[in-house]
Design a protein around this motif. Sequence first.
Motif, PDB file in Angstrom:
ATOM      1  N   ASP A  72      86.748 -24.503 -96.751  1.00  0.00           N
ATOM      2  CA  ASP A  72      87.427 -23.729 -96.011  1.00  0.00           C
ATOM      3  C   ASP A  72      87.874 -24.888 -94.732  1.00  0.00           C
ATOM      4  OD1 ASP A  72      87.694 -22.097 -98.746  1.00  0.00           O
ATOM      5  OD2 ASP A  72      86.699 -20.619 -97.644  1.00  0.00           O
ATOM      6  N   LEU A  95      91.200 -26.574 -92.920  1.00  0.00           N
ATOM      7  CA  LEU A  95      92.223 -26.159 -90.943  1.00  0.00           C
ATOM      8  C   LEU A  95      92.347 -27.613 -90.787  1.00  0.00           C
ATOM      9  CD1 LEU A  95      89.023 -23.925 -90.006  1.00  0.00           C
ATOM     10  CD2 LEU A  95      91.136 -23.238 -90.960  1.00  0.00           C
ATOM     11  N   TRP A 103      92.602 -17.399 -90.234  1.00  0.00           N
ATOM     12  CA  TRP A 103      92.500 -18.836 -90.829  1.00  0.00           C
ATOM     13  C   TRP A 103      91.247 -19.099 -91.345  1.00  0.00           C
ATOM     14  CZ3 TRP A 103      94.320 -22.320 -86.389  1.00  0.00           C
ATOM     15  CH2 TRP A 103      95.197 -22.281 -85.670  1.00  0.00           C
ATOM     16  N   ILE A 104      90.375 -18.326 -91.445  1.00  0.00           N
ATOM     17  CA  ILE A 104      88.915 -18.062 -92.112  1.00  0.00           C
ATOM     18  C   ILE A 104      88.877 -16.901 -92.072  1.00  0.00           C
ATOM     19  CG2 ILE A 104      87.473 -19.291 -89.979  1.00  0.00           C
ATOM     20  CD1 ILE A 104      86.364 -21.405 -92.597  1.00  0.00           C
ATOM     21  N   PRO A 161      92.674 -19.844 -99.187  1.00  0.00           N
ATOM     22  CA  PRO A 161      92.645 -20.875 -98.867  1.00  0.00           C
ATOM     23  C   PRO A 161      93.677 -21.549 -99.522  1.00  0.00           C
ATOM     24  CG  PRO A 161      90.288 -20.628 -99.405  1.00  0.00           C
ATOM     25  CD  PRO A 161      91.228 -19.164 -99.777  1.00  0.00           C
ATOM     26  N   GLU A 214      88.476 -18.176 -86.031  1.00  0.00           N
ATOM     27  CA  GLU A 214      88.735 -17.021 -86.501  1.00  0.00           C
ATOM     28  C   GLU A 214      89.461 -15.904 -86.441  1.00  0.00           C
ATOM     29  OE1 GLU A 214      84.557 -15.531 -87.469  1.00  0.00           O
ATOM     30  OE2 GLU A 214      83.872 -16.771 -85.993  1.00  0.00           O
ATOM     31  N   PHE A 217      80.448 -19.993 -93.011  1.00  0.00           N
ATOM     32  CA  PHE A 217      81.324 -20.450 -93.722  1.00  0.00           C
ATOM     33  C   PHE A 217      81.171 -21.876 -94.423  1.00  0.00           C
ATOM     34  CE2 PHE A 217      81.852 -19.078 -89.157  1.00  0.00           C
ATOM     35  CZ  PHE A 217      82.659 -18.174 -89.128  1.00  0.00           C
TER      36      PHE A 217
END
Length: 500
Positions: A200, A204, A174-175, A261, A170, A196
């Motif tokens: 997504d 990753l 990245w997300i 993303p 986090e 989440f």
Amino acid sequence: MTDTTTTAEATVPEQAAPPEATTWPEALGATRIAAMLAELTGEPVRSADVTTLVQQEHLVEVDSYKGWPMFSTETARELDVELIRAIVAKRVAWQEATLPRDEAAARIGWHWSDIARMGRAGRITTGPDERYLIADLDRLAVEADGEQYITAQAACDILEIRPADWRYVEAAGWIEPAETYEKEVGRRRSVTVALFRLGDVRDLRDMPGVDWESARGLGKGVRSPLREYAKLAPTRAATMKGFAQELADRYGTTVWAWHSPYSGSWELDWVRTEDGPTKETVRDELATHPVVGSYADEITLCPAWGRITRRARQLLEPGAAVILDTETTDLYGQTIELAVVDAATGKVLQDTLVKPTVPITEGARHVHGISDADVKNARPFEKILPRLRKVTKGRVICAYNSEFDRSVILGDVRRAEKKPLHLEPYESWYCLMEAYASWLGSNRWLRLGGGHRAAGDCLAARGVLIEMSKGRGSEFTPQPAGPGDPVAGPPAGTALATVS
């Protein structure tokens, strides 16, 4: 002498008195009206069926008791038996073709909140008793795999990393959570749980330059290699969000910042105001920003979803738009049900059955459940056209697949030998289906799933419009200045110049 008359009379058995017919009051509530119709027809009529009769204007409220509507028993007794049987059969068929929320979630292995969310978004057909169409659930399990929300713990299981390492993911930007909710812990406090998007999280695993193998299976206390990524990337996420907040404060407007993303880059848009910035202004500010400027060329301004979000907000303004839906005799057939709702308030402006000049095909009836018997006493299109013109005049007409509904309406206008007026120009219409697909970044059009009745589909389409109006990613609104702060906010870059 024997009294033969008396003897004969004594030997004749008494005839049983005929049963008395049930006496019904002049008006009853829905539950007792249902019981009466069940007795008269032999069908398992329920109060939900009475509600359907009311919606189709076969029954009208004649009185009320403690706020509950009451209906004429005489009118109910005169209803066509076949009409009642058709309504009961439709409800029973719906029960057989659907599942309640928790069973629906269990069927495809999703959380119940995902099922409810997909229902609100119109991705699953919903209907009476908060039930969900099984066919849509099975399709969703395949087509929408990855759109369900999961906890951080579940995300760690997918990535095969420790929960302690998730904070680095986090922090690296990245997300971001797709949604949060408050979970009660004990009697007096709650904790915020982040959810989440599964897709997504899966994405990753394919991020270039990230050595996931080195982060998997680490023991307790072992230093995580993900720390190094977090040292670099949070600056980009933090400064991007900080720039968005600066922009919101400086121009007094709402700004959205989203780390896509799909593209792997940041996307930025904002509500246009008379004194607000242009795309060129923001581009110049990004280029000269002391921190964000180093990667300004990687930031996308005014993406497609931003344009759609701004348009959706305009359409939700009072008096700006209506949402229309039709049900038809066949694909591109004649209108048999029409509804119009106010886009801003959701108020139903028109909701009526329409009598066509041709029979309803079996395929169409299977979709919307409206039969020839349902519309035999309805008004023809030319009788409902004046109201349609009135409630749509001066407003944008939104429809989920506007090409279809516009064609159907104009076809009925021609058959009625009337003038289409403002119903004809393409610019009078706005397609929510095309807009929603573009807003999501989808390469296919998404089914609405509003129950295939005109009013229900209108409200489901309005839910899509509201969702699009919220933008993507994080929303930043102007913050009130604190004591001693300049009213106009700091110059570009000042607040973030020291971020490293």
